[in-house]
Design a protein around this motif. Structure first.
Motif, PDB file in Angstrom:
ATOM      1  N   ILE A 141       0.833  -1.208   0.000  1.00  0.00           N
ATOM      2  CA  ILE A 141       0.000   0.000   0.000  1.00  0.00           C
ATOM      3  C   ILE A 141       0.865   1.255   0.000  1.00  0.00           C
ATOM      4  N   GLU A 142       1.923   1.251   0.812  1.00  0.00           N
ATOM      5  CA  GLU A 142       2.831   2.408   0.858  1.00  0.00           C
ATOM      6  C   GLU A 142       3.432   2.667  -0.524  1.00  0.00           C
ATOM      7  N   GLU A 143       3.858   1.593  -1.182  1.00  0.00           N
ATOM      8  CA  GLU A 143       4.455   1.742  -2.512  1.00  0.00           C
ATOM      9  C   GLU A 143       3.429   2.273  -3.505  1.00  0.00           C
ATOM     10  N   TYR A 144       2.195   1.796  -3.406  1.00  0.00           N
ATOM     11  CA  TYR A 144       1.153   2.277  -4.313  1.00  0.00           C
ATOM     12  C   TYR A 144       0.888   3.760  -4.107  1.00  0.00           C
ATOM     13  N   PHE A 145       0.849   4.200  -2.854  1.00  0.00           N
ATOM     14  CA  PHE A 145       0.631   5.622  -2.578  1.00  0.00           C
ATOM     15  C   PHE A 145       1.774   6.478  -3.137  1.00  0.00           C
ATOM     16  N   SER A 146       2.967   5.890  -3.234  1.00  0.00           N
ATOM     17  CA  SER A 146       4.116   6.626  -3.773  1.00  0.00           C
ATOM     18  C   SER A 146       4.113   6.656  -5.297  1.00  0.00           C
ATOM     19  N   THR A 147       3.767   5.514  -5.928  1.00  0.00           N
ATOM     20  CA  THR A 147       3.891   5.402  -7.389  1.00  0.00           C
ATOM     21  C   THR A 147       2.579   5.625  -8.127  1.00  0.00           C
ATOM     22  N   GLY A 148       1.459   5.287  -7.487  1.00  0.00           N
ATOM     23  CA  GLY A 148       0.170   5.382  -8.174  1.00  0.00           C
ATOM     24  C   GLY A 148      -0.022   4.320  -9.235  1.00  0.00           C
ATOM     25  N   ALA A 153       0.425  -2.671  -8.028  1.00  0.00           N
ATOM     26  CA  ALA A 153      -0.232  -3.022  -6.762  1.00  0.00           C
ATOM     27  C   ALA A 153      -1.025  -4.317  -6.912  1.00  0.00           C
ATOM     28  N   ALA A 154      -1.729  -4.464  -8.028  1.00  0.00           N
ATOM     29  CA  ALA A 154      -2.501  -5.687  -8.270  1.00  0.00           C
ATOM     30  C   ALA A 154      -1.576  -6.895  -8.377  1.00  0.00           C
ATOM     31  N   SER A 155      -0.452  -6.703  -9.072  1.00  0.00           N
ATOM     32  CA  SER A 155       0.514  -7.796  -9.227  1.00  0.00           C
ATOM     33  C   SER A 155       1.109  -8.201  -7.885  1.00  0.00           C
ATOM     34  N   ASP A 156       1.464  -7.196  -7.067  1.00  0.00           N
ATOM     35  CA  ASP A 156       2.037  -7.485  -5.739  1.00  0.00           C
ATOM     36  C   ASP A 156       1.039  -8.229  -4.865  1.00  0.00           C
ATOM     37  N   LEU A 157      -0.226  -7.841  -4.954  1.00  0.00           N
ATOM     38  CA  LEU A 157      -1.254  -8.494  -4.139  1.00  0.00           C
ATOM     39  C   LEU A 157      -1.437  -9.943  -4.568  1.00  0.00           C
ATOM     40  N   ARG A 158      -1.404 -10.185  -5.870  1.00  0.00           N
ATOM     41  CA  ARG A 158      -1.525 -11.564  -6.364  1.00  0.00           C
ATOM     42  C   ARG A 158      -0.346 -12.404  -5.879  1.00  0.00           C
ATOM     43  N   GLU A 515      10.240  14.541 -18.466  1.00  0.00           N
ATOM     44  CA  GLU A 515      11.033  14.962 -17.308  1.00  0.00           C
ATOM     45  C   GLU A 515      11.271  16.467 -17.331  1.00  0.00           C
ATOM     46  N   ASP A 516      11.492  17.027 -18.532  1.00  0.00           N
ATOM     47  CA  ASP A 516      11.665  18.479 -18.630  1.00  0.00           C
ATOM     48  C   ASP A 516      10.352  19.200 -18.322  1.00  0.00           C
ATOM     49  N   THR A 517       9.246  18.632 -18.794  1.00  0.00           N
ATOM     50  CA  THR A 517       7.932  19.236 -18.525  1.00  0.00           C
ATOM     51  C   THR A 517       7.666  19.272 -17.025  1.00  0.00           C
ATOM     52  N   ALA A 518       8.120  18.216 -16.332  1.00  0.00           N
ATOM     53  CA  ALA A 518       7.891  18.122 -14.877  1.00  0.00           C
ATOM     54  C   ALA A 518       8.653  19.183 -14.093  1.00  0.00           C
ATOM     55  N   LEU A 519       9.631  19.828 -14.724  1.00  0.00           N
ATOM     56  CA  LEU A 519      10.359  20.893 -14.043  1.00  0.00           C
ATOM     57  C   LEU A 519       9.438  22.068 -13.745  1.00  0.00           C
ATOM     58  N   ASP A 520       8.472  22.286 -14.609  1.00  0.00           N
ATOM     59  CA  ASP A 520       7.575  23.430 -14.455  1.00  0.00           C
ATOM     60  C   ASP A 520       6.160  23.037 -14.067  1.00  0.00           C
ATOM     61  N   ILE A 521       5.783  21.785 -14.344  1.00  0.00           N
ATOM     62  CA  ILE A 521       4.419  21.325 -14.043  1.00  0.00           C
ATOM     63  C   ILE A 521       4.519  20.134 -13.100  1.00  0.00           C
ATOM     64  N   LEU A 522       4.123  20.345 -11.858  1.00  0.00           N
ATOM     65  CA  LEU A 522       4.331  19.336 -10.813  1.00  0.00           C
ATOM     66  C   LEU A 522       3.736  17.988 -11.164  1.00  0.00           C
ATOM     67  N   ASP A 523       2.489  17.993 -11.600  1.00  0.00           N
ATOM     68  CA  ASP A 523       1.762  16.737 -11.799  1.00  0.00           C
ATOM     69  C   ASP A 523       1.796  16.296 -13.254  1.00  0.00           C
ATOM     70  N   ALA A 524       2.890  16.608 -13.951  1.00  0.00           N
ATOM     71  CA  ALA A 524       2.961  16.371 -15.395  1.00  0.00           C
ATOM     72  C   ALA A 524       2.691  14.914 -15.763  1.00  0.00           C
ATOM     73  N   SER A 525       3.261  13.980 -14.999  1.00  0.00           N
ATOM     74  CA  SER A 525       3.109  12.565 -15.331  1.00  0.00           C
ATOM     75  C   SER A 525       1.645  12.133 -15.271  1.00  0.00           C
ATOM     76  N   ASN A 526       0.949  12.513 -14.193  1.00  0.00           N
ATOM     77  CA  ASN A 526      -0.463  12.161 -14.056  1.00  0.00           C
ATOM     78  C   ASN A 526      -1.324  12.847 -15.119  1.00  0.00           C
ATOM     79  N   GLU A 527      -1.004  14.125 -15.394  1.00  0.00           N
ATOM     80  CA  GLU A 527      -1.771  14.878 -16.391  1.00  0.00           C
ATOM     81  C   GLU A 527      -1.633  14.224 -17.766  1.00  0.00           C
ATOM     82  N   LEU A 528      -0.395  13.859 -18.125  1.00  0.00           N
ATOM     83  CA  LEU A 528      -0.165  13.230 -19.429  1.00  0.00           C
ATOM     84  C   LEU A 528      -0.885  11.886 -19.530  1.00  0.00           C
TER      85      LEU A 528
END
Length: 711
Positions: A141-148, A153-158, A515-528
């Protein structure tokens, strides 16, 4: 012996009878004392040495040779009479049930037998599988909260196995999320929805939530608003269709009336599930505060660095950096710390100490440290306007940081070492400037046809992927309204002038520079990831395109993680509805409303409506990029109702220019792609569609590129 019996009480006579019987058994049976003990069910007390308790065992001796020596019966009877009252003092034989004193075992004795050594019980820790499972899921669960990463998470649970304990996983996931921010609460709900049915069975979901309701009183001790939070989790599970509404009534009956669990159910029913538009309300409840703005984080970083300069408390400063929860934005801490060190010369040793300790603790990663230095290096010319000695100071800081081991030596390598630096073509630069202007105008006007005309006027289709990259990058740094507008525009561009290859290339370019986009946009990975997933839902891309995009990226880069996240979003239950709402509704809801309106106007026309009125209704929708839906629904309705009158409506729309050739082709293509599924409901669907294609070809509705070979 007989005369002696006259002095015995009835109880003593009974004891004598039992003892005599056991002695006779000893004389005639080869059984060992151990077997006799077991016959009489005599057990040693737990945690102590087994005592030789029991009648007749007193009279069996074992010599050093290992042989048993029996005591004669007459001697035994005399012994019993002498001690019939249980006395055991000086001059007596001792108590009947007493054992001999511990005999000394001489290991040097020729007749020594190791079997005579007393046995020792060796204790061993018995592990409880449930306890092991509970400990393991915490790290998952801790890892899932970190990585999303839902798939991970499903694989680890299995891999943990022990599926019978999955209700405990649900309880732990929700209880951990309850004590965290809204972001983790939303993530927990999304994970439960993703795991439902595929990994965790519906009955286990119910059991897990019932366990949570049972423990509501305990949760309320540590979490002040536990009742309200748990009620929202419960309501969200019902909205997400992973819990049936009937569960609430059954659970309420099974819980004590005075328990917090009943309060949770009542709150869920009254405050959330009975409210108007409750589904939308519940789904958005935790979505608002998950996107912290860049400006807010920058301000927090500036404040904590200033406070650190005043206090000098490195431990507290590191704690504050950690609590920001933006490890991918730590380069901003590095950059601001270095600038502050140049501004306040006396604070330089203190600030460098902070960066060094943060690096040694692993709080600020090596890549984030390099990015921080790189960003400062790029802005040195501007910084020199405020701090004249900025370049000199920076040149002295770099070798110091490298020598102390908290800045990677690769930072010193020139960027053009391999000759990879390219000068941007003047035509590309000019196109980017024009594209930015067009996009800004679109965000103000919301006029898709005007934007398409502007792009056609530029006449540079080879740069379509660059336009897509600019569109999404600009939208990510704006509000949800602009993000929604960008997704809708992407759908329109794909229909009118962009090819699937243009879209794929544009997303690859975006993900390569993530990675460059994330320099200016915090949530770039989730947004993309949301933009990618939304493109699939809007039929701009197909799931196979995601595999193609992923194959063109390095395996462990940020972009690859984003593609995996997009796949997880698409795989979740109700993905279509959720992703259409991902930017808070807006135009996405307009599309849903448009579908309803299209269906109603077609039904009205089919039942005897006027062509001109139907055309006006289509025009009033104001969504020309979505007219392919009119074509698709009209053709399906014509098949279902066996009413080819709907073709007259399409002909009128085409003649007026209301529905373009592109939109017609798109509508026919969508029918063709889903023809196998349609045939399940309409058996002659393929024959009818073949007739419609032939008719459309004669009328000139379709592009020459439309493939009618399979029809």
């Amino acid at each position: 012996m007989a005369s002696s019996e006259g002095f015995l009480t009835d109880e003593q006579r009974e004891m004598l009878k039992i003892a005599s019987h056991n002695v006779e058994n000893l004389s005639s049976s080869p059984k060992s004392p151990t077997s006799l003990l077991s016959e009489h069910h005599i057990k040693a007390p737990a945690g102590s040495k087994a005592q030789t308790a029991g009648i007749a065992v007193r009279h069996v001796r074992r010599s050093h040779s290992g042989k048993f020596v029996r005591v004669k019966k007459d001697n035994f009877n005399a012994l019993l009479i002498l001690n019939v009252d249980g006395a055991g003092g000086k001059g007596t034989w001792g108590k009947l049930l007493d054992t001999d004193g511990e005999s000394h075992i001489d290991r040097k004795d020729p007749n020594y037998d190791s079997g005579e050594e007393p046995y020792q019980l060796v204790g061993s820790t018995v592990t409880d599988p449930l306890d092991d499972f509970k400990k393991s899921v915490v790290s998952t669960i801790e890892e899932y909260f970190s990585t999303g990463d839902v798939e991970l998470a499903a694989s680890d649970l299995r891999e943990l196995g022990s599926s019978e304990y999955y209700p405990y996983f649900i309880k732990r996931l929700v209880s951990m999320a309850m004590d965290r921010h809204d972001k983790e609460k939303e993530m927990a709900s999304v994970l439960l929805s993703a795991l439902y049915s595929d990994v965790i069975s519906p009955s286990q979901i119910r059991d897990g939530f019932f366990m949570l309701l049972e423990s509501a009183d305990d949760l309320a001790v540590d979490i002040l608003d536990a009742v309200d939070i748990l009620a929202l989790f419960l309501a969200r599970a019902v909205v997400d269709d992973i819990l049936p509404p009937a569960f609430l009534a059954r659970a309420k009956k099974a819980l004590p009336e005075s328990s917090k669990g009943v309060q949770v159910i009542q709150t869920a029913e009254k405050s959330y599930l009975s409210a108007p538009h409750h589904a939308e309300l519940v789904e958005r409840r935790w979505g608002g505060s998950t996107h912290i703005t860049v400006e807010e984080v920058k301000k927090k970083i500036a404040d904590l660095l200033r406070e650190y300069v005043d206090s000098g408390d490195t431990v507290e400063a590191c704690r504050c950096i950690r609590e920001l929860g933006v490890s991918f934005f730590h380069h901003e801490v590095v950059k601001r710390a270095l600038v502050l060190a140049m501004e306040i010369r006396s604070a330089e040793p203190l600030l460098l100490k902070l960066l060094k300790e943060a690096a040694e603790e692993g709080l600020i990663s090596s890549s984030q440290m390099v990015k921080g230095f790189s960003r400062l290096a790029e802005g040195l010319d501007d910084l020199a306007l405020d701090i004249p000695s900025a370049k000199t100071l920076f040149q002295s800081l770099v070798p110091k940081a490298i020598s102390e081991g908290w800045l990677d030596a690769s930072f010193m390598k020139p960027s053009d070492e391999d000759g990879d630096v390219q000068v941007e073509d003047e035509k590309v630069r000019k196109y980017k400037e024009e594209a930015v202007t067009i996009i800004h105008e679109y965000f103000l006007s919301d006029d898709i046809p005007e934007l398409i005309r502007s792009l056609e006027d530029i006449g540079a289709p080879e740069y379509n992927s660059i336009f897509l990259k600019k569109l999404i990058t600009l939208a990510m740094d704006r509000k949800n309204r602009e993000k929604e507008m960008a997704s809708v525009l992407l759908s329109a561009l794909h229909i009118e002038i962009f090819s699937t290859e243009d879209i794929v290339n544009g997303f690859v370019m975006l993900l390569e520079s993530a990675e460059d986009t994330a320099l200016d946009i915090l949530d770039a990975s989730n947004e993309l990831a949301l933009f990618l997933a939304r493109a699939v839902i809007d039929d701009v891309l197909v799931p196979l395109n995601l595999e193609e995009i992923g194959s063109r990226l390095p395996p462990k880069c940020s972009g690859s993680e984003t593609v995996r996240m997009a796949r997880s979003l698409i795989a979740a239950r109700h993905a279509g509805e959720r992703l259409l709402r991902c930017w808070g509704g807006g135009t996405g809801w307009a599309v849903e409303d448009a579908k309803d309106k299209i269906m109603k106007l077609l039904e009205e026309y089919e039942s005897g409506g006027v062509v001109s009125e139907a055309c006006q209704c289509i025009r009033d929708l104001g969504m020309p990029f979505f007219n392919h839906e009119v074509v698709k629904k009209a053709l399906v309705m014509a098949m279902e109702k066996k009413n080819d009158r709907l073709l007259d409506l399409l002909q009128e729309c085409f003649s007026e220019g209301l529905i373009t050739t592109n939109q017609m082709t798109k509508g026919f293509t969508r029918i063709k792609d889903g023809l196998d599924d349609l045939a399940l409901d309409i058996p002659n669907a393929k024959d009818k569609f073949g007739y419609y294609v032939e008719y459309a070809m004669k009328k000139g509705w379709l592009l020459q590129s439309f493939d009618s070979s399979d029809v």
